[in-house]
Write a protein that holds these residues in place. Structure first.
Motif, PDB file in Angstrom:
ATOM      1  N   GLU A   1       0.317   6.088  -6.386  1.00 48.39           N
ATOM      2  CA  GLU A   1      -0.487   7.011  -5.241  1.00 48.39           C
ATOM      3  C   GLU A   1      -0.545   8.201  -4.860  1.00 48.39           C
ATOM      4  OE1 GLU A   1      -3.122   7.482  -2.673  1.00 48.39           O
ATOM      5  OE2 GLU A   1      -3.778   5.838  -4.456  1.00 48.39           O
ATOM      6  N   SER A   2      -1.511   8.984  -5.241  1.00 50.50           N
ATOM      7  CA  SER A   2      -1.369  10.599  -5.140  1.00 50.50           C
ATOM      8  C   SER A   2      -0.770  10.326  -2.993  1.00 50.50           C
ATOM      9  CB  SER A   2      -1.981  11.017  -5.079  1.00 50.50           C
ATOM     10  OG  SER A   2      -3.178  10.444  -4.591  1.00 50.50           O
ATOM     11  N   PHE A   3      -0.733   9.431  -2.213  1.00 50.18           N
ATOM     12  CA  PHE A   3      -0.667   9.891  -0.966  1.00 50.18           C
ATOM     13  C   PHE A   3       0.012   8.744  -0.640  1.00 50.18           C
ATOM     14  CE2 PHE A   3      -5.496  10.861  -0.982  1.00 50.18           C
ATOM     15  CZ  PHE A   3      -5.542  11.986  -0.485  1.00 50.18           C
ATOM     16  N   MET A   4       1.189   8.230  -1.582  1.00 46.23           N
ATOM     17  CA  MET A   4       2.008   7.858  -0.892  1.00 46.23           C
ATOM     18  C   MET A   4       3.348   7.869  -1.704  1.00 46.23           C
ATOM     19  SD  MET A   4       0.793   4.936   0.736  1.00 46.23           S
ATOM     20  CE  MET A   4       1.736   3.661   1.182  1.00 46.23           C
ATOM     21  N   ASN A   5       4.266   7.392  -1.067  1.00 42.40           N
ATOM     22  CA  ASN A   5       6.271   7.180  -1.469  1.00 42.40           C
ATOM     23  C   ASN A   5       6.362   6.537  -2.371  1.00 42.40           C
ATOM     24  OD1 ASN A   5       5.877   5.711   0.694  1.00 42.40           O
ATOM     25  ND2 ASN A   5       7.672   6.959   1.174  1.00 42.40           N
ATOM     26  N   ILE A   6       5.909   5.786  -3.129  1.00 38.15           N
ATOM     27  CA  ILE A   6       5.730   4.712  -4.179  1.00 38.15           C
ATOM     28  C   ILE A   6       6.111   5.622  -5.826  1.00 38.15           C
ATOM     29  CG2 ILE A   6       6.511   3.066  -4.836  1.00 38.15           C
ATOM     30  CD1 ILE A   6       5.607   1.602  -1.981  1.00 38.15           C
TER      31      ILE A   6
ATOM     32  N   SER B   1      -4.033   1.906 -13.716  1.00 38.82           N
ATOM     33  CA  SER B   1      -4.701   1.973 -12.125  1.00 38.82           C
ATOM     34  C   SER B   1      -4.283   1.279 -11.021  1.00 38.82           C
ATOM     35  CB  SER B   1      -5.887   2.223 -12.217  1.00 38.82           C
ATOM     36  OG  SER B   1      -6.874   1.449 -12.351  1.00 38.82           O
ATOM     37  N   ARG B   2      -4.119   0.121 -11.345  1.00 36.01           N
ATOM     38  CA  ARG B   2      -3.667  -0.732 -10.038  1.00 36.01           C
ATOM     39  C   ARG B   2      -5.034  -1.009  -9.269  1.00 36.01           C
ATOM     40  NH1 ARG B   2       0.090  -3.283 -13.211  1.00 36.01           N
ATOM     41  NH2 ARG B   2      -0.323  -4.796 -10.814  1.00 36.01           N
ATOM     42  N   GLU B   3      -6.361  -0.756  -9.256  1.00 36.45           N
ATOM     43  CA  GLU B   3      -7.760  -0.967  -8.661  1.00 36.45           C
ATOM     44  C   GLU B   3      -8.141  -2.394  -9.146  1.00 36.45           C
ATOM     45  OE1 GLU B   3     -10.194   2.483  -9.771  1.00 36.45           O
ATOM     46  OE2 GLU B   3      -9.536   4.353  -8.934  1.00 36.45           O
ATOM     47  N   ILE B   4      -8.740  -2.908  -7.844  1.00 35.32           N
ATOM     48  CA  ILE B   4      -9.258  -4.200  -8.062  1.00 35.32           C
ATOM     49  C   ILE B   4      -9.933  -4.273  -9.561  1.00 35.32           C
ATOM     50  CG2 ILE B   4     -10.972  -5.371  -6.734  1.00 35.32           C
ATOM     51  CD1 ILE B   4      -9.968  -4.806  -3.953  1.00 35.32           C
TER      52      ILE B   4
ATOM     53  N   VAL C   1      -8.617  -9.635   2.204  1.00 33.05           N
ATOM     54  CA  VAL C   1      -6.871  -9.191   3.143  1.00 33.05           C
ATOM     55  C   VAL C   1      -7.305  -7.831   1.582  1.00 33.05           C
ATOM     56  CG1 VAL C   1      -4.220  -9.106   2.974  1.00 33.05           C
ATOM     57  CG2 VAL C   1      -5.760 -10.993   3.407  1.00 33.05           C
ATOM     58  N   SER C   2      -7.670  -6.712   2.081  1.00 29.12           N
ATOM     59  CA  SER C   2      -7.803  -5.745   1.500  1.00 29.12           C
ATOM     60  C   SER C   2      -6.006  -4.527   1.956  1.00 29.12           C
ATOM     61  CB  SER C   2      -8.425  -4.193   2.079  1.00 29.12           C
ATOM     62  OG  SER C   2      -8.765  -3.367   1.150  1.00 29.12           O
ATOM     63  N   ASN C   3      -5.278  -4.009   0.925  1.00 34.00           N
ATOM     64  CA  ASN C   3      -4.141  -3.065   1.019  1.00 34.00           C
ATOM     65  C   ASN C   3      -3.883  -2.280   0.855  1.00 34.00           C
ATOM     66  OD1 ASN C   3      -2.362  -5.747   0.153  1.00 34.00           O
ATOM     67  ND2 ASN C   3      -3.621  -5.531  -1.653  1.00 34.00           N
ATOM     68  N   MET C   4      -3.605  -1.520   2.038  1.00 30.74           N
ATOM     69  CA  MET C   4      -2.916   0.103   2.198  1.00 30.74           C
ATOM     70  C   MET C   4      -1.627   0.399   1.977  1.00 30.74           C
ATOM     71  SD  MET C   4      -3.181   2.671   5.903  1.00 30.74           S
ATOM     72  CE  MET C   4      -4.660   2.382   6.557  1.00 30.74           C
ATOM     73  N   GLY C   5      -1.615  -0.176   0.572  1.00 28.90           N
ATOM     74  CA  GLY C   5      -0.058   0.242   0.403  1.00 28.90           C
ATOM     75  C   GLY C   5       0.583  -0.745  -0.602  1.00 28.90           C
ATOM     76  N   THR C   6       0.496  -1.279  -1.403  1.00 27.38           N
ATOM     77  CA  THR C   6       0.374  -2.508  -1.870  1.00 27.38           C
ATOM     78  C   THR C   6       2.249  -2.572  -2.005  1.00 27.38           C
ATOM     79  OG1 THR C   6       0.822  -1.901  -4.429  1.00 27.38           O
ATOM     80  CG2 THR C   6      -1.434  -3.371  -3.429  1.00 27.38           C
ATOM     81  N   THR C   7       2.745  -3.494  -1.886  1.00 30.64           N
ATOM     82  CA  THR C   7       4.317  -3.430  -2.270  1.00 30.64           C
ATOM     83  C   THR C   7       5.154  -2.928  -3.163  1.00 30.64           C
ATOM     84  OG1 THR C   7       4.256  -5.708  -0.141  1.00 30.64           O
ATOM     85  CG2 THR C   7       6.732  -5.219  -0.543  1.00 30.64           C
ATOM     86  N   MET C   8       4.905  -3.648  -4.237  1.00 29.46           N
ATOM     87  CA  MET C   8       5.917  -3.072  -5.362  1.00 29.46           C
ATOM     88  C   MET C   8       4.537  -1.548  -5.927  1.00 29.46           C
ATOM     89  SD  MET C   8       7.714  -3.997  -7.424  1.00 29.46           S
ATOM     90  CE  MET C   8       7.755  -2.970  -9.252  1.00 29.46           C
ATOM     91  N   PHE C   9       3.089  -1.061  -5.615  1.00 32.22           N
ATOM     92  CA  PHE C   9       2.805  -0.047  -6.320  1.00 32.22           C
ATOM     93  C   PHE C   9       3.006   0.979  -4.854  1.00 32.22           C
ATOM     94  CE2 PHE C   9       2.473  -3.116  -9.502  1.00 32.22           C
ATOM     95  CZ  PHE C   9       2.659  -2.433 -10.056  1.00 32.22           C
ATOM     96  N   GLY C  10       2.272   0.985  -3.988  1.00 35.11           N
ATOM     97  CA  GLY C  10       1.641   1.557  -3.121  1.00 35.11           C
ATOM     98  C   GLY C  10       0.473   1.882  -3.091  1.00 35.11           C
ATOM     99  N   ALA C  11      -0.475   1.188  -3.840  1.00 40.56           N
ATOM    100  CA  ALA C  11      -1.478   0.901  -4.461  1.00 40.56           C
ATOM    101  C   ALA C  11      -2.587   0.959  -3.284  1.00 40.56           C
ATOM    102  CB  ALA C  11      -2.118  -0.284  -5.140  1.00 40.56           C
TER     103      ALA C  11
END
Length: 427
Positions: A358-363, A178-181, A204-214
């Motif tokens: 992630e359902s709202f991302m494009n990765i 899930s890539r969730e914390i 530092v909280s991510n809005m779209g990680t580089t590898m997963f878009g999480a």
């Protein structure tokens, strides 16, 4: 209607003539190194022996005109005065920041500071530098009492900042699928850090990680840090997701309406397709002063940035993109990319190939055991790690990635899976 469009103050679509006139006006307000007597600046236009400013095509290419004029946007133009030689394009930078801070990330007008940085890496370092100094100068913290908290999927700019600023970085594990914390481990990390004398936390909280878009949930950090009565500031690293997530998720609360969020990084050279070296740093008023370099006395105004001198033409390029599309045009573009990503996921579902998206991302990120080496080479897939223990490969649905490309990938993936299972095309 997506609430991103409610109370839009600054962002609109302009015609080609309107855009050209705005850029020409800005350049006229800047110093003209060809016509003006300017003896004191260690700067000039681009070398005319190499870059011909009289080239006819420049007449209809205002962004390229700005590159040739070579404006220097040293300093931060949302606070105090700035170098008057480049006031025209500095105003265009402020127009960009108004669109992003106010219209996109819901800050109140004149309630933020920021600048267009030479990339998201610097913008993240700027945030951590700013908070370290804030804790030290305003709250009397010692450096060993300050720590950075971030997930293990966080961009490498954060460990780079920890190294430069000599701060401890506490990496939080995430769930493999899930890539969730992992909030249980997060609380253990916080407890142990508190026992070791840590009192101040830069999150530092991510809005779209580089590898997963999480997408990280900053409330995971907020709840536990407040439970343990610790001081913190939250920075949103939206370098990748900043130009996607607010449009695709109408319910996003990752913006300045959330009083717990103090700063945001965005990269224009990713989804916005601006020239490389175009990041954006935004923060609430009352924070950026903590990185003032008082020794920059020859600079008119205050040097509040890590980089110092920076290209004003990048600000013009971002302005050009934003006002060419307008908010509705940009939302349409993001919807098309979302549709393509969803199509890819449907094909993977039919093949029973697992993936993370992630359902709202494009990765779309696929476990490495399903990806043959031939696919990696043919489609230039990016691994999570360039080593033997790599676990994932990602596909990023950018503007140039069309359904035809994805269809070819799916056909080749299907063939490789059949080959591994010993199934022929005749079956």
């Amino acid at each position: 209607m997506n609430k991103i469009y409610e109370n839009m103050l600054y962002w609109k679509k302009l015609s080609q003539k309107e855009r050209q006139a705005r850029i020409e006006k800005a350049l006229q307000e800047n110093v003209n190194f060809t016509l003006d007597t300017s003896l004191g600046y260690p700067a000039s236009k681009l070398d005319s022996k190499v870059y011909n400013e009289e080239a006819t095509f420049l007449a209809n290419a205002p962004t390229l005109q700005a590159y040739v004029a070579n404006p220097n946007h040293i300093g931060c133009h949302t606070l105090g005065v700035s170098e008057k030689a480049f006031k025209g394009t500095q105003e265009m930078e402020r127009e960009v920041l108004d669109v992003l801070a106010v219209d996109l990330f819901k800050a109140h007008p004149n309630s933020y500071d920021g600048y267009i940085a030479p990339g998201g890496t610097e913008a993240n370092i700027q945030a951590i530098w700013m908070y370290r100094n804030y804790f030290s100068y305003k709250l009397g913290a010692n450096p060993y009492e300050i720590a950075i908290l971030a997930s293990e999927d966080t961009h490498y700019s954060v460990p780079k900042a920890a190294n430069l600023l000599m701060l401890d970085l506490l990496k939080v594990p995430v769930d493999f699928r899930s890539r969730e914390i992992d909030t249980f481990q997060l609380e253990n990390i916080i407890i142990k850090a508190k026992e070791k004398g840590k009192k101040y936390f830069i999150v530092v909280s991510n809005m779209g990680t580089t590898m997963f878009g999480a997408i990280d949930n900053p409330n995971d950090y907020i709840h536990l840090l407040e439970k343990h009565q610790l001081v913190y500031r939250i920075h949103i690293d939206a370098a990748y997701g900043g130009f996607i997530y607010p449009f695709s998720n109408a319910e996003s609360e990752l913006n300045f309406e959330n009083a717990k969020i103090s700063s945001i990084t965005i990269d224009a050279h990713k989804m916005l397709q601006a020239p490389y070296g175009t990041g954006i740093f935004l923060c609430r008023k009352g924070l950026i002063e903590n990185v003032l370099t008082k020794e920059a006395e020859y600079v008119e105004g205050m040097d509040l940035t890590l980089c110092g001198s920076r290209s004003g033409s990048n600000a013009v390029a971002v302005w050009m993109i934003l006002f060419t599309y307008g908010p509705f045009g940009w939302c349409e573009k993001i919807n098309i990319l979302q549709m393509r990503a969803q199509w890819l996921c449907q094909q993977l579902d039919e093949l029973k190939v697992p993936y993370f998206r992630e359902s709202f991302m494009n990765i779309v990120t696929i476990p490495s055991e399903f990806i043959a080496d031939s696919l990696v080479k043919k489609f230039d897939l990016v691994p999570q790690k360039h080593s033997d223990d790599n676990s994932w490969y990602k596909i990023v649905i950018m503007d140039h990635v069309e359904i035809d490309h994805l269809s070819t990938f799916i056909a080749d993936l299907k063939e490789s899976l059949y080959a591994e299972e010993g199934i022929t095309n005749e079956i």
